[in-house]
Write a protein that holds these residues in place. Structure first.
Motif, short mmCIF file in Angstrom:
data_model
loop_
_atom_site.label_atom_id
_atom_site.label_comp_id
_atom_site.label_asym_id
_atom_site.label_seq_id
_atom_site.Cartn_x
_atom_site.Cartn_y
_atom_site.Cartn_z
N ARG A 1 6.08 22.84 -0.90
CA ARG A 1 7.00 23.54 -0.01
C ARG A 1 7.21 22.73 1.26
NH1 ARG A 1 6.94 29.29 -1.21
NH2 ARG A 1 5.30 29.77 -2.68
N ILE A 2 8.34 22.98 1.92
CA ILE A 2 8.57 22.38 3.23
C ILE A 2 7.69 23.09 4.25
CG2 ILE A 2 10.27 22.10 5.08
CD1 ILE A 2 12.37 21.73 2.88
N TYR A 3 7.64 24.42 4.14
CA TYR A 3 6.82 25.21 5.06
C TYR A 3 5.41 25.34 4.48
CZ TYR A 3 11.14 26.39 7.44
OH TYR A 3 12.31 26.32 8.13
N THR A 4 4.66 24.24 4.56
CA THR A 4 3.26 24.29 4.15
C THR A 4 2.51 25.18 5.15
OG1 THR A 4 2.67 22.39 5.52
CG2 THR A 4 3.38 21.93 3.24
N PRO A 5 1.31 25.62 4.82
CA PRO A 5 0.58 26.44 5.79
C PRO A 5 0.40 25.76 7.14
CG PRO A 5 -0.45 26.63 3.65
CD PRO A 5 0.62 25.58 3.53
N TRP A 6 0.17 24.45 7.16
CA TRP A 6 -0.03 23.74 8.43
C TRP A 6 1.28 23.69 9.24
CZ3 TRP A 6 -3.41 22.61 11.87
CH2 TRP A 6 -3.22 21.59 12.79
N VAL A 7 2.39 23.33 8.59
CA VAL A 7 3.68 23.27 9.27
C VAL A 7 4.06 24.67 9.77
CG1 VAL A 7 6.16 22.87 8.93
CG2 VAL A 7 4.49 21.24 8.03
N THR A 8 3.81 25.67 8.96
CA THR A 8 4.12 27.05 9.36
C THR A 8 3.27 27.46 10.55
OG1 THR A 8 4.63 27.58 7.05
CG2 THR A 8 4.28 29.42 8.54
N PHE A 9 1.99 27.12 10.53
CA PHE A 9 1.10 27.48 11.63
C PHE A 9 1.54 26.79 12.92
CE2 PHE A 9 -2.73 26.41 14.15
CZ PHE A 9 -3.07 27.69 14.55
N ILE A 10 1.85 25.50 12.85
CA ILE A 10 2.28 24.76 14.04
C ILE A 10 3.60 25.31 14.55
CG2 ILE A 10 3.02 22.50 14.88
CD1 ILE A 10 0.00 22.81 14.55
N SER A 11 4.53 25.59 13.64
CA SER A 11 5.82 26.16 14.06
C SER A 11 5.64 27.52 14.71
CB SER A 11 6.75 26.29 12.85
OG SER A 11 6.94 25.05 12.26
N PHE A 12 4.79 28.33 14.11
CA PHE A 12 4.53 29.67 14.65
C PHE A 12 3.86 29.58 16.02
CE2 PHE A 12 1.96 33.79 14.14
CZ PHE A 12 2.97 34.55 14.71
N LEU A 13 2.90 28.68 16.15
CA LEU A 13 2.24 28.48 17.43
C LEU A 13 3.24 28.01 18.49
CD1 LEU A 13 -0.49 28.55 18.90
CD2 LEU A 13 -0.79 26.16 18.24
N GLY A 14 4.11 27.08 18.12
CA GLY A 14 5.14 26.62 19.04
C GLY A 14 6.09 27.74 19.42
N GLN A 15 6.38 28.60 18.47
CA GLN A 15 7.25 29.75 18.75
C GLN A 15 6.58 30.71 19.72
OE1 GLN A 15 8.20 32.04 15.26
NE2 GLN A 15 9.59 33.40 16.37
N VAL A 16 5.30 30.94 19.54
CA VAL A 16 4.56 31.85 20.42
C VAL A 16 4.44 31.26 21.82
CG1 VAL A 16 2.28 32.86 20.83
CG2 VAL A 16 3.28 32.96 18.56
N LEU A 17 4.23 29.96 21.91
CA LEU A 17 4.06 29.31 23.21
C LEU A 17 5.36 29.12 23.98
CD1 LEU A 17 1.39 26.61 22.27
CD2 LEU A 17 1.03 28.77 23.50
N THR A 18 6.49 29.19 23.28
CA THR A 18 7.78 29.01 23.93
C THR A 18 8.33 30.39 24.27
OG1 THR A 18 8.18 27.05 22.61
CG2 THR A 18 10.08 28.00 23.72
N ARG A 19 8.63 30.58 25.52
CA ARG A 19 9.10 31.88 25.97
C ARG A 19 10.41 32.28 25.29
NH1 ARG A 19 10.12 33.57 32.22
NH2 ARG A 19 10.17 35.80 31.83
N ALA A 20 10.46 33.49 24.78
CA ALA A 20 11.65 34.06 24.15
C ALA A 20 12.21 33.17 23.05
CB ALA A 20 12.72 34.37 25.19
N SER A 21 11.35 32.65 22.21
CA SER A 21 11.77 31.77 21.12
C SER A 21 11.93 32.58 19.84
CB SER A 21 10.74 30.67 20.92
OG SER A 21 11.13 29.83 19.86
N ALA A 22 13.07 32.45 19.22
CA ALA A 22 13.36 33.17 17.99
C ALA A 22 12.92 32.33 16.78
CB ALA A 22 14.85 33.46 17.90
N CYS A 23 12.87 32.97 15.64
CA CYS A 23 12.52 32.27 14.40
C CYS A 23 13.50 31.14 14.13
CB CYS A 23 12.51 33.23 13.23
SG CYS A 23 11.18 34.44 13.30
N ARG A 24 14.76 31.36 14.46
CA ARG A 24 15.79 30.34 14.23
C ARG A 24 15.47 29.06 15.01
NH1 ARG A 24 21.26 31.59 12.25
NH2 ARG A 24 20.04 33.43 11.82
N GLU A 25 14.92 29.19 16.22
CA GLU A 25 14.56 28.02 17.01
C GLU A 25 13.39 27.27 16.36
OE1 GLU A 25 14.89 25.07 19.57
OE2 GLU A 25 16.32 26.72 19.39
N ALA A 26 12.44 28.01 15.80
CA ALA A 26 11.33 27.37 15.09
C ALA A 26 11.86 26.61 13.88
CB ALA A 26 10.31 28.42 14.66
N VAL A 27 12.84 27.18 13.18
CA VAL A 27 13.45 26.51 12.03
C VAL A 27 14.15 25.23 12.49
CG1 VAL A 27 15.26 26.70 10.27
CG2 VAL A 27 13.68 28.59 10.64
#
Length: 166
Positions: free
Chosen positions: A59-85
């Motif tokens: 998959r493109i969204y491996t658990p590590w890539v997903t975790f890093i993307s999710f963490l980046g989304q959480v750390l970025t104020r008002a970040s939507a899922c689309r921005e993580a994508v």
């Protein structure tokens, strides 16, 4: 606006502003932000913690890539899922990997697939890293440092105090 002046020759770019960033420059910035966050997080949490288990498909969204993307989304104020994508897409373009679609559905499904046990294990790894360095961080020139804040005060509420301080 170009300015050639013998005065302050190194400040032309600061006085005239900086050039507008191109789409490619923004994409490269997003790509390094995903890679940069992954490098930073890997100092505290081993990437192997998020290795796929069993016979999972590639998959493109491996658990590590997903975790890093999710963490980046959480750390970025008002970040939507689309921005993580978008950050993952930029990272894929920069690394010449297959680029996921613009839809955030696959990313959201990948986030749901992150096992809670691995997230807890990542939390424990961070705690372990902090505990290992806590003793070092609390020493200055080999001495234990104590910080005391004297801004709070407490007085018992007695009859004598109520008469003196109504």
């Amino acid at each position: 606006m170009s300015s050639t002046t013998p005065y302050l020759p190194g400040f032309v770019h600061q006085l005239c502003g900086r050039p507008a960033r191109t789409h490619a420059a923004r994409a490269a910035s997003r790509a390094t932000s995903l890679d940069g966050l992954a490098v930073l997080v890997a100092k505290f949490i081993p990437a192997e913690l998020f290795d796929p288990v069993g016979d999972q498909r590639e998959r493109i969204y491996t658990p590590w890539v997903t975790f890093i993307s999710f963490l980046g989304q959480v750390l970025t104020r008002a970040s939507a899922c689309r921005e993580a994508v978008r950050r993952v897409q930029a990272w894929c373009v920069a690394g010449r990997r297959p680029v996921p679609s613009d839809s955030d559905s696959a990313y959201c499904q990948a986030r749901k697939r992150l096992p809670l046990e691995r997230l807890r294990a990542a939390h424990e790894e961070i705690g372990r890293w902090i505990d290992q360095r806590a003793d070092e961080a609390q020493r200055w020139c080999g001495r234990s440092v104590k910080v005391i804040d004297g801004s709070g005060i407490s007085m018992p509420d007695t009859e004598e105090n109520r008469a003196r301080f109504p």
